[in-house]
Write a protein that holds these residues in place. Structure first.
Motif, short mmCIF file in Angstrom:
data_model
loop_
_atom_site.label_atom_id
_atom_site.label_comp_id
_atom_site.label_asym_id
_atom_site.label_seq_id
_atom_site.Cartn_x
_atom_site.Cartn_y
_atom_site.Cartn_z
N CYS A 390 10.14 10.68 -15.00
CA CYS A 390 10.88 9.54 -14.12
C CYS A 390 9.53 8.60 -13.66
O CYS A 390 8.56 9.17 -13.24
CB CYS A 390 11.79 9.90 -12.87
N GLY A 391 9.79 7.42 -13.90
CA GLY A 391 8.84 6.40 -13.65
C GLY A 391 8.94 6.25 -12.01
O GLY A 391 9.70 7.14 -11.24
N THR A 392 8.00 5.44 -11.31
CA THR A 392 8.01 5.41 -9.86
C THR A 392 7.74 3.91 -9.37
O THR A 392 7.43 2.95 -10.38
CB THR A 392 6.91 6.16 -9.30
N THR A 393 7.65 3.61 -8.06
CA THR A 393 7.40 2.17 -7.75
C THR A 393 6.67 2.29 -6.53
O THR A 393 6.43 3.02 -6.13
CB THR A 393 9.05 1.63 -7.55
N ILE A 394 6.70 0.90 -6.00
CA ILE A 394 6.09 0.87 -4.42
C ILE A 394 6.81 1.60 -3.28
O ILE A 394 6.46 1.81 -2.24
CB ILE A 394 5.76 -0.45 -4.18
N GLY A 395 8.18 1.72 -3.65
CA GLY A 395 9.11 2.43 -2.75
C GLY A 395 8.52 3.39 -1.85
O GLY A 395 8.65 3.52 -0.92
N PRO A 396 8.34 4.90 -2.66
CA PRO A 396 7.93 5.86 -1.95
C PRO A 396 6.32 5.63 -1.19
O PRO A 396 6.06 6.40 -0.13
CB PRO A 396 7.67 6.99 -3.22
N ILE A 397 5.67 4.72 -1.77
CA ILE A 397 4.38 4.63 -1.45
C ILE A 397 4.67 3.59 0.36
O ILE A 397 3.85 4.00 1.28
CB ILE A 397 3.45 3.56 -2.21
N THR A 398 5.55 2.77 -0.06
CA THR A 398 5.77 2.15 1.23
C THR A 398 6.50 2.98 2.44
O THR A 398 6.12 2.80 3.57
CB THR A 398 6.80 1.02 0.96
N ALA A 399 7.49 3.70 1.97
CA ALA A 399 7.93 4.80 2.90
C ALA A 399 7.06 5.76 3.47
O ALA A 399 7.09 5.96 4.65
CB ALA A 399 8.95 5.48 2.27
N ALA A 400 5.92 6.30 2.89
CA ALA A 400 4.86 7.17 3.33
C ALA A 400 4.08 6.50 4.06
O ALA A 400 3.75 7.17 5.16
CB ALA A 400 4.50 8.12 2.01
N ARG A 401 3.56 5.48 3.56
CA ARG A 401 2.42 4.63 4.33
C ARG A 401 2.79 4.15 5.65
O ARG A 401 2.17 4.02 6.71
CB ARG A 401 1.76 3.43 3.56
N HIS A 402 4.04 3.60 5.82
CA HIS A 402 4.46 2.89 7.05
C HIS A 402 5.53 3.66 7.70
O HIS A 402 5.93 3.27 8.80
CB HIS A 402 4.88 1.54 6.59
N GLY A 403 6.08 4.61 7.20
CA GLY A 403 7.16 5.59 8.07
C GLY A 403 8.36 4.68 7.91
O GLY A 403 9.07 4.88 9.18
N ILE A 404 8.67 3.86 7.05
CA ILE A 404 9.96 3.27 7.32
C ILE A 404 10.92 3.49 6.16
O ILE A 404 10.60 3.87 5.03
CB ILE A 404 9.74 1.53 7.15
N THR A 405 12.26 3.43 6.38
CA THR A 405 13.46 3.58 5.60
C THR A 405 13.29 2.72 4.37
O THR A 405 13.17 1.40 4.53
CB THR A 405 14.59 3.45 6.32
N THR A 406 13.01 3.22 3.10
CA THR A 406 12.95 2.49 2.05
C THR A 406 14.01 2.93 0.92
O THR A 406 14.39 4.04 0.63
CB THR A 406 11.71 2.79 1.21
N VAL A 407 14.46 1.84 0.08
CA VAL A 407 15.62 1.96 -0.89
C VAL A 407 14.90 1.60 -2.08
O VAL A 407 14.47 0.35 -2.13
CB VAL A 407 17.01 1.32 -0.42
N ASP A 408 14.86 2.24 -3.23
CA ASP A 408 14.69 1.73 -4.55
C ASP A 408 15.76 0.90 -5.29
O ASP A 408 16.95 1.80 -5.69
CB ASP A 408 14.00 2.71 -5.40
#
Length: 441
Positions: A390-408
């Motif tokens: 599976c590919g990936t996006t900025i989503g997991p990075i954004t969620a982990a770095r800033h601790g915010i709920t993120t939806v791809d």
């Protein structure tokens, strides 16, 4: 809210075609987005200046990245953010530090492969050259963060070509497959004659209208000069370059501009368009860098907030990470999950991966579904075939770095990472409608 979600139609897709043409590089993409935001009343802030807590639309440019946000009247220091995340870069061929090369009477340009591009799609295409020049002196056209004087350049005409070997000299190409060496076979030609050191830069000085010796650095890349076009019997498809992921940058810009006009918002809508997603996001303009966190924090503090207010604001923040995904391919349907077949013009897709290659969870699914329902937009779900990575996006990075709920999320396309990709002509404006409904809170 009292006002309905802004509505976009096929005119949005027409406008996307203009945006794609105007944005052959990340630097052009953010410059074009900034120009559109300026027309919507947004104003640029420099990172080196002190920020005040004024309401209204603001944006920051850094290289090929843009962060824009709108502070409504009455916003408190702990008002949460609604963020649309996207990226400005696309896989391509980029010019090396010593660009002038060639042999056997051919003049060529030395290029490096950027991201996971489909190499064969760059063969036998008319290619232009675009990007950012760093000047010894002059006025920056791409932000003023103390990073040098810059000039954008766009040679949008046939200049380069990567010629494929004739079938007569590679008789097995149609049976054994095309095999390309990334170093030897991907260097474009641009003329005849002896190789001259400094030739390309001298040419660019003339094209950019700068003096001899003024160019001291460059970030240049090739692009296909064939313009975007509607395709198909009923023009229900759109073929064009850099759909991954300028379709999201364009939709996010349009959505943010539209919701800012409403004024009365319960949140602070944000567009975060990053560079370098295609090679891991690890840069000062990538999603893994500090840019987004710094902007959000300064926004809180400029409105008189404290660290407690910052924590409260981020705890209520939600991000939609918008990037393209895979539509079911009619010739390779077995490569897709058998029960998840996103279709073009079926509306935006929710991207799910339990191994956190995408950041979506059940709560995020509910947020996205609510935005689509509010906008009257159909939506689909994408998950990878278990036998395929599976590919990936900025989503997991954004969620982990800033601790915010993120939806791809994103739209479903074919030919991802090709020099020319394919999507449904309705999906760009369906995405914009969903993003606008989300940004309204």
């Amino acid at each position: 809210m009292s006002s309905p979600s802004p509505r976009f139609d096929r005119g949005h897709t027409d406008d996307l075609m203009s945006f794609l043409t105007a944005a052959p590089s990340p630097y052009h993409a953010v410059a074009e987005a900034a120009e559109r935001l300026e027309k919507a009343g947004f104003r640029q802030l420099l990172e080196t200046d002190a920020w005040d807590g004024a309401t209204g639309g603001r944006y920051v440019l850094r290289g090929g990245a843009l962060i824009a946000w709108y502070v409504p009247e009455g916003a408190s220091p702990h008002t949460p953010f609604r963020i649309v995340g996207a990226h400005t870069d696309s896989p391509n061929l980029r010019v090396k530090p010593l660009p002038d090369t060639g042999s056997h009477g051919w003049r060529q340009i030395a290029v490096e492969i950027y991201g996971g591009t489909l190499l064969n799609t760059w063969l036998d295409r008319d290619l232009g050259l675009a990007g950012r020049l760093t000047l010894r002196e002059g006025t920056s056209q791409a932000g003023g963060s103390g990073r040098g004087s810059h000039r954008l350049v766009n040679i949008d005409r046939p200049l380069l070509r990567v010629p494929q070997l004739a079938v007569h000299l590679d008789r097995s190409v149609n049976t054994d497959g095309l095999k390309l060496d990334r170093q030897r076979h991907m260097q474009p030609v641009w003329g005849l004659g002896d190789v001259e050191e400094g030739d390309l830069i001298r040419f660019l000085e003339q094209e950019a209208g700068v003096g001899e010796g003024e160019i001291t650095g460059w970030d240049l890349m090739v692009h296909a000069v064939e313009p975007p076009a509607y395709l198909g019997r009923d023009r229900e498809l759109l073929a064009g370059p850099r759909l991954d992921n300028l379709v999201s940058v364009h939709a996010g810009t349009a959505a943010l501009s539209a919701v800012s006009a409403a004024g009365d918002l319960p949140c602070i809508p944000v567009l975060a368009a990053f560079d370098h997603e295609e090679n891991g996001s690890q840069s000062d303009t990538g999603a893994e860098g500090p840019l987004l966190g710094s902007v959000l924090e300064r926004s809180v503090f400029s409105r008189g907030g404290t660290l407690e207010d910052r924590a409260r604001a981020l705890a209520g923040t939600i991000c939609l990470s918008s990037d393209t995904g895979h539509a079911v391919h009619p010739n390779y349907a077995e490569r897709h999950d058998p029960t998840h077949h996103p279709r073009t013009n079926g509306g935006p897709i929710l991207k799910v991966n339990v191994n956190q290659r995408y950041a979506t969870d059940g709560s995020g699914r509910a947020v996205f579904a609510a935005a689509c329902e509010k906008a009257g937009v159909p939506w689909q779900t994408f998950v990878s075939n278990n036998a395929m990575p599976c590919g990936t996006t900025i989503g997991p990075i954004t969620a982990a770095r800033h601790g915010i709920t993120t939806v791809d999320i994103g739209i479903a396309i074919l030919s991802m990472h090709s020099a020319r990709e394919l999507c449904g002509a309705d999906d760009p404006y369906l995405l914009a409608n969903a993003l606008a409904a989300f940004l309204e809170g």
